[in-house]
Design an enzyme around this catalytic site. Structure first.
Site, PDB file in Angstrom:
ATOM      1  N   LYS A   1       0.848  -1.208   0.000  1.00  0.00           N
ATOM      2  CA  LYS A   1       0.000   0.000   0.000  1.00  0.00           C
ATOM      3  C   LYS A   1       0.875   1.247   0.000  1.00  0.00           C
ATOM      4  CE  LYS A   1       0.815   1.095   4.598  1.00  0.00           C
ATOM      5  NZ  LYS A   1       1.659   2.215   5.027  1.00  0.00           N
TER       6      LYS A   1
ATOM      7  N   ALA B   1       9.516  -0.434   5.203  1.00  0.00           N
ATOM      8  CA  ALA B   1       9.444   0.438   4.027  1.00  0.00           C
ATOM      9  C   ALA B   1       8.211   1.332   4.026  1.00  0.00           C
ATOM     10  CB  ALA B   1       9.458  -0.424   2.762  1.00  0.00           C
ATOM     11  N   GLY B   2       7.281   1.118   4.981  1.00  0.00           N
ATOM     12  CA  GLY B   2       6.035   1.892   4.969  1.00  0.00           C
ATOM     13  C   GLY B   2       5.087   1.423   3.881  1.00  0.00           C
ATOM     14  N   LEU B   3       5.319   0.193   3.382  1.00  0.00           N
ATOM     15  CA  LEU B   3       4.493  -0.339   2.294  1.00  0.00           C
ATOM     16  C   LEU B   3       3.501  -1.395   2.790  1.00  0.00           C
ATOM     17  CD1 LEU B   3       7.252  -0.693  -0.472  1.00  0.00           C
ATOM     18  CD2 LEU B   3       5.571   1.135  -0.212  1.00  0.00           C
TER      19      LEU B   3
ATOM     20  N   ASP C   1      -2.579  -1.722  10.532  1.00  0.00           N
ATOM     21  CA  ASP C   1      -2.818  -1.668   9.079  1.00  0.00           C
ATOM     22  C   ASP C   1      -3.447  -2.946   8.528  1.00  0.00           C
ATOM     23  OD1 ASP C   1      -1.711   0.827   8.907  1.00  0.00           O
ATOM     24  OD2 ASP C   1       0.223   0.169   8.116  1.00  0.00           O
TER      25      ASP C   1
END
Ligand code: C5P
Length: 304
Positions: A17, A116-118, A155
């Site tokens: 995301k 990675a914040g993904l 998340d």
């Protein structure tokens, strides 16, 4: 999330995301932050192969795809041992709550870089809940799965609902936005990751939070220019204090003609919005030449 069934094996593609908007509203007594974030799935994904076992054992084997490992090597970090992996925890949680006597075999192939914040680990956990639900024939709805998904990570529930969504609370309260026009983006994961708790420890809750309305209107209108102009990420400043790569990437993207750029989630990945696929390929080539890390040309949003 794509779910394919073949014989007794279930294959799930668990997408990454991007956060197009992330604003902090308050620090909570439980240590988390109240936030508002607009998340979109992207076409980078991990693959899970899942099979039901007649014994109650949960077996997990995970590995990086060789291409990603060759590019990022040790900066990807070791994959956690099976028992501390969120995928293992997701399977265990659904096994306990549902009371099933069955077990699960999971083979996880990782393509989404970590730290990675993904949302790679969160997406894998959501995919595990969906696959286990099918493998064990529990027939839980996505809403029921979302009720337990929040226990695994803020998340995780987002990935149970396909497409773009506004996420509130600590991120676990999901309002899907419906189908959106695909956006062409270029994502770069620098050679080092960032720890999420470390970023939140340094963040500041603003007195006057920015509203999400401009981001929501832009994505619903399918307007890449307006989406690029409306980007907000309150976690970028604290992340830039932790890793010099955030500043480096911001400077590098500023020198390009992308329509807007920022860090995703708590970093360390950084992305730029493009006009179309051709623009994205040109931007990716430019960023490859700048040697900032692992460059991924991808598509965000799309069918819900
Ligand atoms: O929920 P998750 O495990 O992803 O959170 C990791 C850490 O990030 C939490 O322990 C907390 O320090 C921080 N966090 C936060 N506020 C949120 C989400 C995460 O402070 N809304």
């Amino acid at each position: 999330m794509v779910v394919l069934r073949g014989g007794d094996t279930i294959e799930v593609h668990a997408p990454a995301k991007l956060n197009l908007f992330l604003e902090l509203l308050a620090r909570r007594p439980d240590g988390f932050h109240e936030l508002e974030t607009l998340m979109v799935p992207v076409s980078i994904y991990d693959t899970l192969l899942v099979r039901s076992l007649s014994s109650p054992e949960i077996r997990l084997e995970s590995h990086w795809t060789s291409g990603l490992f060759n590019r990022l090597g040790s900066s990807l970090g070791d994959l956690p041992p099976a028992e501390s992996n969120i995928v293992f925890k997701a399977a265990k949680l659904l096994q306990e709550v549902s009371g099933t006597a069955l077990g699960l075999e999971i083979v996880l192939t990782k393509r989404i870089p970590s730290q990675a914040g993904l949302g790679g680990a969160s997406s894998d956990a959501a995919a595990t809940l969906v696959a286990a639900n099918l493998a064990w024939q529990l027939e839980w709805s996505r809403e029921q799965l979302a009720m337990i998904a929040g226990q695994l990570g803020s998340d995780v529930p987002f990935f149970l609902f396909d497409g773009a969504a506004m996420c509130r609370g600590r991120g676990e309260l999901i309002a899907p936005l419906g189908p959106t026009t695909p956006l062409h983006v270029v994502v770069v994961r620098p050679p080092e990751g960032i720890s999420t708790p470390q970023v939140y420890r340094r963040c500041t809750v603003p007195e006057n939070p920015v509203a999400a309305s401009a981001s929501i209107s832009a994505i619903l209108a399918g307007d890449p220019l307006a989406t690029g102009r409306a980007l907000v990420n309150r976690l970028q400043a604290p992340a830039a204090e932790i890793s010099p790569w955030i500043g480096r990437m911001s400077e590098a993207f500023s020198r390009t003609d992308c329509l807007g750029h920022q860090m995703s989630g708590s970093g360390s990945s950084y992305y730029g919005i493009c006009r179309n696929a051709r623009h994205a390929r040109r931007l990716a080539a430019q960023l490859e030449a700048a040697r900032l890390g692992y460059v991924m040309c991808s598509i965000a949003g799309g069918a819900a």
